[in-house]
Design a protein around this motif. Sequence first.
Motif, PDB file in Angstrom:
ATOM      1  N   ARG A 113      24.741  -2.726 -26.155  1.00  0.00           N
ATOM      2  CA  ARG A 113      25.674  -1.683 -26.589  1.00  0.00           C
ATOM      3  C   ARG A 113      25.270  -1.002 -27.890  1.00  0.00           C
ATOM      4  NH1 ARG A 113      31.599  -4.551 -25.481  1.00  0.00           N
ATOM      5  NH2 ARG A 113      31.309  -4.849 -23.209  1.00  0.00           N
ATOM      6  N   ILE A 114      24.440  -1.675 -28.677  1.00  0.00           N
ATOM      7  CA  ILE A 114      24.060  -1.149 -29.997  1.00  0.00           C
ATOM      8  C   ILE A 114      22.547  -1.032 -30.080  1.00  0.00           C
ATOM      9  CG2 ILE A 114      24.181  -1.521 -32.498  1.00  0.00           C
ATOM     10  CD1 ILE A 114      26.620  -3.302 -32.011  1.00  0.00           C
ATOM     11  N   LEU A 115      22.088   0.052 -30.676  1.00  0.00           N
ATOM     12  CA  LEU A 115      20.676   0.225 -30.979  1.00  0.00           C
ATOM     13  C   LEU A 115      20.514   0.304 -32.490  1.00  0.00           C
ATOM     14  CD1 LEU A 115      17.747   0.781 -30.025  1.00  0.00           C
ATOM     15  CD2 LEU A 115      18.309   3.227 -30.121  1.00  0.00           C
ATOM     16  N   ALA A 116      19.715  -0.599 -33.044  1.00  0.00           N
ATOM     17  CA  ALA A 116      19.439  -0.594 -34.484  1.00  0.00           C
ATOM     18  C   ALA A 116      18.098   0.089 -34.713  1.00  0.00           C
ATOM     19  CB  ALA A 116      19.414  -2.013 -35.027  1.00  0.00           C
ATOM     20  N   ALA A 117      18.033   0.934 -35.739  1.00  0.00           N
ATOM     21  CA  ALA A 117      16.807   1.658 -36.067  1.00  0.00           C
ATOM     22  C   ALA A 117      16.509   1.502 -37.545  1.00  0.00           C
ATOM     23  CB  ALA A 117      16.952   3.134 -35.713  1.00  0.00           C
ATOM     24  N   ALA A 118      15.277   1.071 -37.852  1.00  0.00           N
ATOM     25  CA  ALA A 118      14.822   0.954 -39.242  1.00  0.00           C
ATOM     26  C   ALA A 118      14.161   2.264 -39.643  1.00  0.00           C
ATOM     27  CB  ALA A 118      13.846  -0.204 -39.386  1.00  0.00           C
ATOM     28  N   ASP A 131      13.569   5.789 -45.001  1.00  0.00           N
ATOM     29  CA  ASP A 131      14.270   6.054 -46.267  1.00  0.00           C
ATOM     30  C   ASP A 131      14.996   4.808 -46.773  1.00  0.00           C
ATOM     31  OD1 ASP A 131      16.344   5.808 -44.490  1.00  0.00           O
ATOM     32  OD2 ASP A 131      17.441   7.591 -45.198  1.00  0.00           O
ATOM     33  N   HIS A 132      14.475   3.613 -46.449  1.00  0.00           N
ATOM     34  CA  HIS A 132      14.971   2.286 -46.821  1.00  0.00           C
ATOM     35  C   HIS A 132      16.345   1.939 -46.247  1.00  0.00           C
ATOM     36  CE1 HIS A 132      16.080   4.839 -50.433  1.00  0.00           C
ATOM     37  NE2 HIS A 132      17.269   4.316 -50.164  1.00  0.00           N
ATOM     38  N   THR A 133      16.750   2.617 -45.141  1.00  0.00           N
ATOM     39  CA  THR A 133      18.037   2.313 -44.519  1.00  0.00           C
ATOM     40  C   THR A 133      17.847   1.909 -43.057  1.00  0.00           C
ATOM     41  OG1 THR A 133      18.463   4.567 -43.733  1.00  0.00           O
ATOM     42  CG2 THR A 133      19.179   4.016 -45.990  1.00  0.00           C
ATOM     43  N   VAL A 134      18.919   1.344 -42.501  1.00  0.00           N
ATOM     44  CA  VAL A 134      19.003   1.022 -41.083  1.00  0.00           C
ATOM     45  C   VAL A 134      20.234   1.708 -40.517  1.00  0.00           C
ATOM     46  CG1 VAL A 134      19.522  -0.826 -39.424  1.00  0.00           C
ATOM     47  CG2 VAL A 134      17.748  -1.158 -41.148  1.00  0.00           C
ATOM     48  N   ALA A 149      24.279   2.771 -27.998  1.00  0.00           N
ATOM     49  CA  ALA A 149      23.085   2.643 -27.165  1.00  0.00           C
ATOM     50  C   ALA A 149      23.104   3.551 -25.943  1.00  0.00           C
ATOM     51  CB  ALA A 149      22.924   1.193 -26.724  1.00  0.00           C
ATOM     52  N   SER A 150      24.219   4.172 -25.642  1.00  0.00           N
ATOM     53  CA  SER A 150      24.300   5.075 -24.496  1.00  0.00           C
ATOM     54  C   SER A 150      24.183   6.536 -24.886  1.00  0.00           C
ATOM     55  CB  SER A 150      25.626   4.875 -23.751  1.00  0.00           C
ATOM     56  OG  SER A 150      25.723   3.568 -23.245  1.00  0.00           O
ATOM     57  N   THR A 151      24.685   6.869 -26.092  1.00  0.00           N
ATOM     58  CA  THR A 151      24.702   8.272 -26.508  1.00  0.00           C
ATOM     59  C   THR A 151      23.881   8.545 -27.764  1.00  0.00           C
ATOM     60  OG1 THR A 151      26.654   7.964 -27.903  1.00  0.00           O
ATOM     61  CG2 THR A 151      27.022   8.473 -25.560  1.00  0.00           C
ATOM     62  N   LEU A 152      23.513   7.503 -28.480  1.00  0.00           N
ATOM     63  CA  LEU A 152      22.824   7.576 -29.785  1.00  0.00           C
ATOM     64  C   LEU A 152      23.711   8.155 -30.880  1.00  0.00           C
ATOM     65  CD1 LEU A 152      19.161   8.628 -28.878  1.00  0.00           C
ATOM     66  CD2 LEU A 152      20.177   6.355 -29.065  1.00  0.00           C
ATOM     67  N   ALA A 153      25.004   8.172 -30.632  1.00  0.00           N
ATOM     68  CA  ALA A 153      25.922   8.584 -31.703  1.00  0.00           C
ATOM     69  C   ALA A 153      25.983   7.480 -32.754  1.00  0.00           C
ATOM     70  CB  ALA A 153      27.310   8.836 -31.137  1.00  0.00           C
ATOM     71  N   PRO A 154      25.944   7.827 -34.052  1.00  0.00           N
ATOM     72  CA  PRO A 154      26.012   6.798 -35.097  1.00  0.00           C
ATOM     73  C   PRO A 154      27.330   6.030 -35.042  1.00  0.00           C
ATOM     74  CG  PRO A 154      25.235   8.889 -35.983  1.00  0.00           C
ATOM     75  CD  PRO A 154      25.739   9.170 -34.598  1.00  0.00           C
ATOM     76  N   LEU A 155      27.251   4.705 -35.199  1.00  0.00           N
ATOM     77  CA  LEU A 155      28.453   3.873 -35.223  1.00  0.00           C
ATOM     78  C   LEU A 155      29.000   3.743 -36.636  1.00  0.00           C
ATOM     79  CD1 LEU A 155      27.279   1.050 -32.795  1.00  0.00           C
ATOM     80  CD2 LEU A 155      28.751   3.020 -32.288  1.00  0.00           C
ATOM     81  N   GLY A 156      28.255   4.205 -37.584  1.00  0.00           N
ATOM     82  CA  GLY A 156      28.642   4.172 -38.986  1.00  0.00           C
ATOM     83  C   GLY A 156      27.526   4.786 -39.801  1.00  0.00           C
ATOM     84  N   ALA A 157      27.731   4.831 -41.097  1.00  0.00           N
ATOM     85  CA  ALA A 157      26.703   5.399 -41.958  1.00  0.00           C
ATOM     86  C   ALA A 157      25.525   4.439 -42.063  1.00  0.00           C
ATOM     87  CB  ALA A 157      27.277   5.666 -43.342  1.00  0.00           C
ATOM     88  N   PRO A 158      24.270   4.953 -42.152  1.00  0.00           N
ATOM     89  CA  PRO A 158      23.131   4.069 -42.382  1.00  0.00           C
ATOM     90  C   PRO A 158      23.326   3.259 -43.653  1.00  0.00           C
ATOM     91  CG  PRO A 158      22.399   6.278 -41.787  1.00  0.00           C
ATOM     92  CD  PRO A 158      23.874   6.367 -42.046  1.00  0.00           C
ATOM     93  N   ASP A 214      31.297  -6.113 -36.869  1.00  0.00           N
ATOM     94  CA  ASP A 214      31.900  -4.784 -36.981  1.00  0.00           C
ATOM     95  C   ASP A 214      30.762  -3.823 -37.281  1.00  0.00           C
ATOM     96  OD1 ASP A 214      33.246  -2.475 -37.429  1.00  0.00           O
ATOM     97  OD2 ASP A 214      34.368  -3.180 -39.184  1.00  0.00           O
ATOM     98  N   PRO A 215      30.141  -3.229 -36.238  1.00  0.00           N
ATOM     99  CA  PRO A 215      28.947  -2.413 -36.463  1.00  0.00           C
ATOM    100  C   PRO A 215      29.193  -1.189 -37.337  1.00  0.00           C
ATOM    101  CG  PRO A 215      29.729  -2.199 -34.204  1.00  0.00           C
ATOM    102  CD  PRO A 215      30.502  -3.313 -34.824  1.00  0.00           C
ATOM    103  N   ALA A 216      30.444  -0.776 -37.469  1.00  0.00           N
ATOM    104  CA  ALA A 216      30.729   0.360 -38.345  1.00  0.00           C
ATOM    105  C   ALA A 216      30.675  -0.040 -39.808  1.00  0.00           C
ATOM    106  CB  ALA A 216      32.097   0.959 -38.025  1.00  0.00           C
ATOM    107  N   HIS A 217      30.786  -1.361 -40.074  1.00  0.00           N
ATOM    108  CA  HIS A 217      30.781  -1.832 -41.458  1.00  0.00           C
ATOM    109  C   HIS A 217      29.966  -3.124 -41.558  1.00  0.00           C
ATOM    110  CE1 HIS A 217      34.540   0.541 -40.956  1.00  0.00           C
ATOM    111  NE2 HIS A 217      34.189   1.040 -42.147  1.00  0.00           N
ATOM    112  N   PRO A 218      28.655  -3.066 -41.455  1.00  0.00           N
ATOM    113  CA  PRO A 218      27.834  -4.277 -41.577  1.00  0.00           C
ATOM    114  C   PRO A 218      28.005  -4.902 -42.963  1.00  0.00           C
ATOM    115  CG  PRO A 218      26.562  -2.434 -40.727  1.00  0.00           C
ATOM    116  CD  PRO A 218      27.840  -1.867 -41.249  1.00  0.00           C
ATOM    117  N   SER A 219      27.951  -6.234 -43.024  1.00  0.00           N
ATOM    118  CA  SER A 219      28.066  -6.914 -44.321  1.00  0.00           C
ATOM    119  C   SER A 219      26.901  -7.889 -44.473  1.00  0.00           C
ATOM    120  CB  SER A 219      29.392  -7.663 -44.429  1.00  0.00           C
ATOM    121  OG  SER A 219      29.514  -8.624 -43.392  1.00  0.00           O
TER     122      SER A 219
END
Length: 829
Positions: A551-556, A559-562, A567-576, A613-618
């Motif tokens: 369900r989630i695609l992580a991209a490194a 610009d030092h962010t992830v 995973a279906s639409t490539l819409a961001p689940l939260g801010a990098p 919570d993919p919108a707020h990784p900790s």
Amino acid sequence: AWPRLRTWIEESAEELRTQRRISSGARAWSEAGREEAALWRGSQLAVARDWAADEDNRASLPALAAGFVAASIAEDSAARRAQRRRTRRLHGVIAMLTALVLAVAVLTVYAFRQRQAAAGARDAAIAASQSANSREAAIEAGQLRAQDPSLAAQLSVAAYGVAHTPQATAALLESSGEPSAARIVDSPGVVQSVSVSPDRRLLAAAGADGTLRLWNVAVPGHPSPVATLVQANGQDPLYTAAFSPDGKTLAAAGAGRVVRLWDVADPAHPVPVGQPLTGPSNTIYSVAFSPDGKTLAAASADKTVRLWNVADPAQAVPLGQPLTGPAGYVESVAFSPDGKTLAAASADKTVWLWDVANPAEPFPYYGMPLTGPAAIVTAVAFSPDGHTLAAASQDDKVWLWTLAAGTPTASQDGTLTGATNWVNTIAFSPDGTSIAAGTSDAGVLIWSRASRNRIAMLPRPQPVTSIAWDGPGRLASGDADGTVSMWTLPSPELAAADKTTAVAYNPNGATLAVGGQDVQLWNAASRTHVATHPLAAGMFVNGLAFSPDGRILAAAYSDHTVGLLNASTLAPLGAPFQVTAAGNAETVAFSPDGTVLATGGDDGTVRLWSVTDPAHPSQLSSVHDSGTYVFTVVFSPDGKTLAAASTDNLTRLWDVANPARPAQLGKPLGGFSSYAIGLAFTPDGKLLAVGSADKTIRLWSIANPARPVQVGAPLTGPAGYVWGLAFSPDGTTLAAGVTDGTVWLWRVTAPASPSLIATLTGPAGHVYSVAFAPSGGQLAASSDDGTVHLWDVSPGAAESQACANLGQPLTRAEWNVYVPGVPYRAPCS
């Protein structure tokens, strides 16, 4: 020798059986003799008793008895001695025959072994010859592949059929990763035009040698000749051919300055219709039917376009006056889908549009001609929806105009680039999503109409003169080498984006993620583009990973962010979110349960993040792994161990059973003389592969992660950095992506002694990432040349694919050109 030896053995055995019967008879005779002697002695004793009863005879009885007994004993002894002599003679004969039988047996075994040795030597010689022939054909296939993948595929199949050498295996697998085309050998000269009938059963090919032929293309991959309408004449080259919308009429023209019509309702028996259509005073380069089939247009080198009413092809009549305006040869004509507009391409670098709603009274659009091209305009085509006009030019571009609905106006709408030589012909796909062009740089280029990105390149050894779509998944191209290629689309070479660096399959196998200067999603089955997540200018993707549930695609990012994406639409689940203090985020990996994300960056740290919570990784923890870049991190299948490869040439193992408190396990894995880069665990977690910039791969047993043990010698062979590693889902195959543009496959069922399966080529740049499909049947490799190659990893599957789209097989004459001295073997026979 064997039949004679067998006869001797049989005769000896029969003699032995005879002697045994004689011996048995002798024994019986001896026993009968003893019984007779006993009876005789008994009768003699009775006589002696009677004789002894007489008084006068008693006195002489002892002497007579003694003599009688002595005589009997002597007689019995003589009989026994004779019997023993006969027995000894029989035993001697039996012994001699037994020795002979044993000698024969020894000779038989020796002869058999000699025959086996001779057969083995013969088989070894044949196998060596076949291996050499296989390698030679495979090498030739490799040399042809970049220019003619169809012939290369045939040679690869033939090479693998001769012997399953590593070279033939590699050639066969490589063919599965190249565009596939069924070839039609049409003529010894240039094929100037191809046209496919509306029902997709026939293909017409017009040749520079004057030929016009029909081919049956109803069965994909297996074309067959139907009829020759015009034989080669060498004087009147044909440049164009077109089917009417109902498929019953075929028009063709060329240097003869006339248009001829044929009734092809019965393709095997085409019949000329009416009289040739005259009027043009110079070569005719293009003909086109209106969508209703009632009007025929012809473009001529006399700088005009002529129209005929062909509602009754047998009684065709001219319509109005010739259309004029172009200042150069008219190279091509095309009707709009509604039949109201006619476009013409001119050698004067312009495009003309006429309103032909009433073909008897056509008039040019306002503001004609359309300009922009810097060289001859060679072809024009309308999109199926009629909103876009495309023009091919010898300035190496495809020019686009948007047509305003309901008004006779057109506005320039950019260009399609990528060709390095003239663009000779152009056509929209039936669904309007793609634009194909044949070029003089020996190939067909295909672009996405929506994104304007090039999505395929179909190579040919010589210029492509004409193209025609055969439905949305097939494309016919006429080539200057006298052949027609029936391409199967989409190609297994995905034209993803510039600087493609990462590739990953969704665990469900449905989609493929590609990272480069953006993030793209592709349908793995149809090989079509699904979605794009754009990045800011100058950014690029270093690593990709799907969550285990897909369900989630992580991209490194660089610009030092992830970023975490749907995973279906490539819409961001939260801010990098930032994962490194400096430089690039190099790598990402999900834990097997999907709750933890590991990252590595240029600051030498490994960080673990909660992504429940993919919108707020900790952040859960951060460890200083090395003083240099951490290029790759990967979890073990049980999720308890994390491996991290670093540019200090070492790979460290971390105990992450408690992700909030990672602990280093044992000593770092070393032995490399340069960076540790690629990492992969086997599915059972017992083996870890580490690739290095020193061009080697080392395998480690991780049964006890605190005490890893190197298994076998390093794997060698690549000529570049070993950047990407992946094990097949069954753990039997290791794939390595190398910066020399190759992908290496090893069989690792015996990890201490891996065997090379194949070395795959094709990418023109560095291969940074490899991934197996979840099914294990396909391998993807991303290259910074902007492509993703998809290969079958089963030779059997690759062979089946090639044979399914073979076209006409190599002839003996062609075989002798490509692999002289090697016995002919028809592909797929």
